[in-house]
Motif scaffolding. Structure first.
Motif, PDB file in Angstrom:
ATOM      1  N   GLN A  13     -11.497 -65.800 -26.914  1.00 59.35           N
ATOM      2  CA  GLN A  13     -10.869 -66.417 -25.741  1.00 59.35           C
ATOM      3  C   GLN A  13     -10.659 -65.402 -24.621  1.00 59.35           C
ATOM      4  N   ALA A  25     -13.911 -64.395 -22.603  1.00 57.00           N
ATOM      5  CA  ALA A  25     -14.300 -65.387 -21.597  1.00 57.00           C
ATOM      6  C   ALA A  25     -13.386 -65.305 -20.377  1.00 57.00           C
ATOM      7  N   GLN A  26     -12.101 -65.121 -20.599  1.00 57.06           N
ATOM      8  CA  GLN A  26     -11.167 -65.039 -19.478  1.00 57.06           C
ATOM      9  C   GLN A  26     -11.383 -63.772 -18.659  1.00 57.06           C
ATOM     10  N   ALA A  74     -14.179 -62.214 -18.271  1.00 61.94           N
ATOM     11  CA  ALA A  74     -15.406 -62.434 -17.494  1.00 61.94           C
ATOM     12  C   ALA A  74     -15.139 -63.312 -16.278  1.00 61.94           C
ATOM     13  N   ALA A  75     -14.163 -64.204 -16.402  1.00 68.90           N
ATOM     14  CA  ALA A  75     -13.822 -65.095 -15.291  1.00 68.90           C
ATOM     15  C   ALA A  75     -12.824 -64.460 -14.324  1.00 68.90           C
ATOM     16  N   GLY A  76     -12.403 -63.228 -14.604  1.00 69.94           N
ATOM     17  CA  GLY A  76     -11.510 -62.516 -13.694  1.00 69.94           C
ATOM     18  C   GLY A  76     -10.040 -62.842 -13.840  1.00 69.94           C
ATOM     19  N   ARG A  77      -9.627 -63.416 -14.971  1.00 69.56           N
ATOM     20  CA  ARG A  77      -8.206 -63.710 -15.163  1.00 69.56           C
ATOM     21  C   ARG A  77      -7.410 -62.412 -15.291  1.00 69.56           C
TER      22      ARG A  77
END
Length: 583
Positions: free
Chosen positions: A355, A358-359, A361-364
């Motif tokens: 989890q 993925a976050q 990679a999304a810049g969270r």
């Protein structure tokens, strides 16, 4: 202390920053105390001057111990406990379920046994009771005949539970070290160096250290009353092994009084040979004498496993029993629980990692991992490892009924506790709070997205994490003799970490996977010196991939030195934290 950047971006995605120690002070320290130049540099780099070095290198409790009476409510609590001793009253104890709580309870019980006072112990169950004292625990102790109850390593913010205890006629003494609110709960005494109305040099103590100060005060009061005229005064110095155990395991700064507690406590551990500690060292396959690393990585996790997965009273029993056979039995139980904890932890960590990847990679800016039936006893460990890996705050939570209950961890530079308290004030969490780098929360399932967004609003975009280095060495300088010389700086812990060296100009001649998760290295310096190294848990990480793919190249490493005694060789070895190209 000034620092300089020596690597802008490593294989592990970190910026290396090395301490710049004063050369004159370095040499003066080395000459006065007869230590190698690198030891003088380590002392100077940690702000230890000529006037401080002797107390640092050989700390004595008498040099650091403060008057316990400076702590608010301590004298009142000491007088009350002295009355209870002289009336032979049964005393109740509620402690936290971690090692600090267990060692605090064990310390008090060992003292009470010497003064011939009976005690009854209750520890909340992590799964069903949650953190801190509760009306049910107070009622159980009241039914056992206790009229005075000590709450150790919690209680400072337990307003409802302590109000219940007051209404039931119980006198409660809170002995804690956690951050306090402006208001305090209803209690006979709240002894906490971190009370907002308290000024104290002891804010860094663990609860077991505060408990020790309380017992110093009680002994003094009983002595004043003539209670020990015929003998029988507890020798608190003989109990310092328990204080050292809780202090190291709770990861409080090992400076000042804490350093004295630990240094003398480790000496006491060798003299007293407490059956429980000896049995747990055997179960953990550790060779005596006891040291701080043994506590942090061997004994501490096993004692904590009782509170994480089973009954924390097992840990207290182990630390207080005089029966070597019973100690061996309990130690084996704790070792088995720790093995189970590792398996549960790895399962949760694998799911949470996917989890977080993925976050990221999304810049969270704040990581959030959630899962059903994740065991609450391992969430904090998983959050800590993920925060270290992704260099950002991480929230890890498991579903419980209509809510998510979780733990949070953060790197340096982000005040996690303040951010969590803001979500609580905004009505986005049912429970939330903690310290700068660790905390916990309970959030309604329907409100999880809003809670995550509020935490993200408090965070900036992740920057490169800083890896702090103490000194630079060539491979030829990494010797067993140097490791033994640097050992004079032990014990290490929070606030005084194990020295981390930059090893330069090292050709990578071998890299292979061992144990499925670790990378074993063979290095050679420009002078032909051979040196071994290992990067633990680095397989399938950027660091591990870089090391496995660069055999034959010259690199620089950041890591700690230890002696590898495998095969009786006694050679220096690097525990690799990171690596980068050279030059």
């Amino acid at each position: 202390m000034p620092r300089q950047v020596v690597v802008e971006r490593s294989f592990g995605g970190q910026r290396w920053v090395e301490t710049v120690a004063c050369d004159a002070l370095t040499m003066a320290l080395a000459q006065r105390f007869g230590v190698p130049e690198v030891v003088g540099r380590l002392l100077a780099g940690r702000g230890i001057g000529l006037d401080d070095a002797e107390r640092f290198l050989a700390p004595r409790l008498r040099d650091w111990l403060v008057d316990p009476s400076h702590l608010l409510d301590l004298d009142q609590a000491a007088a009350h406990l002295a009355d209870a001793v002289q009336r032979r009253e049964r005393l109740g104890i509620i402690s936290d379920y971690d090692v600090d709580g267990a060692s605090s309870a064990a310390l008090f019980q060992c003292w009470a046994k010497v003064v011939d006072v009976a005690t009854s112990l209750r520890i909340p169950a992590r799964l069903t009771d949650g953190y801190g004292p509760s009306p049910a625990l107070f009622e159980a102790l009241r039914s056992a005949g206790c009229r005075t109850v000590l709450v150790l390593d919690s209680g400072t913010t337990a307003f409802e539970a302590l109000a219940y205890a007051r209404d039931r006629g119980l006198d409660v003494i809170v002995v804690d070290h956690h951050q306090a609110e402006a208001a305090l709960p209803a209690a006979l005494a709240v002894i906490n160096p971190n009370r907002q109305d308290q000024t104290s040099p002891c804010t860094h103590l663990a609860a077991v250290g505060v408990t020790f100060l309380l017992l110093v005060g009680v002994n003094r009061e009983l002595r004043r009353r003539g209670h020990f005229e015929a003998g029988g005064e507890p020798d608190l110095l003989r109990l310092l092994d328990l204080v050292a155990l809780g202090t190291v395991a709770d990861v409080v700064p090992l400076v000042g009084l804490n350093r004295a507690f630990v240094c003398q406590g480790l000496q006491v551990a060798g003299d007293v040979a407490r059956p429980g500690i000896a049995a747990l060292m055997t179960a953990a396959r550790l060779d005596p004498p006891l040291n701080a690393r043994h506590i942090g990585f061997g004994l501490g996790p096993r004692l904590n496993a009782a509170g994480r997965l089973a009954d924390a009273t097992l840990a207290v029993e182990l630390l207080t029993t005089d029966d070597p056979v019973r100690a061996e039995h309990v130690a084996r139980q704790l070792d088995a629980l720790n093995a189970e904890r590792r398996e549960v932890e790895q399962n949760v960590a694998d799911q949470a990692l996917r989890q977080l990847e993925a976050q990221a990679a999304a810049g969270r800016r704040v990581g959030l991992a959630v899962g059903e039936h994740w065991h609450p006893g391992v969430l904090g460990i998983v959050a800590g490892r993920l925060a270290e890996r992704f260099h950002r705050p991480v929230l890890v939570a498991g579903g419980v009924d209509d809510a998510y209950v979780g733990s949070a961890r953060a790197p340096l530079g982000f005040d996690l506790g303040a951010a969590l308290r803001k979500t609580l004030a905004a009505g986005l969490a049912r429970k939330a709070g903690g310290h700068a780098r660790a905390g916990g929360f309970t959030v309604a399932r329907a409100g999880l997205a809003a809670f995550h967004a509020a935490m993200e609003a408090e965070a900036t975009a992740p920057d490169l994490a800083e890896l702090r280095l103490d000194a630079t060495l060539a491979p030829g300088g990494c010797s067993a003799r140097l490791v033994e010389a640097v050992a004079c700086l032990e014990p290490y812990g929070e606030g005084h970490p194990t020295p981390r060296f930059r090893i330069t100009d090292a050709r990578l001649v071998q890299a292979r996977i061992v144990g499925g998760r670790h990378v074993k290295l063979g290095l050679r310096g420009s002078d032909g010196t051979s040196l071994g190294a290992v990067a633990f848990r680095s397989v399938d990480t950027p660091l591990g991939d870089a090391l496995l793919g660069r055999v034959g190249e010259t690199v620089q490493l950041a890591g700690k030195l230890q002696i590898d005694r495998y095969g009786g060789q006694g050679r220096a070895e690097i525990l690799v934290d990171d690596a980068a190209p050279w030059p």
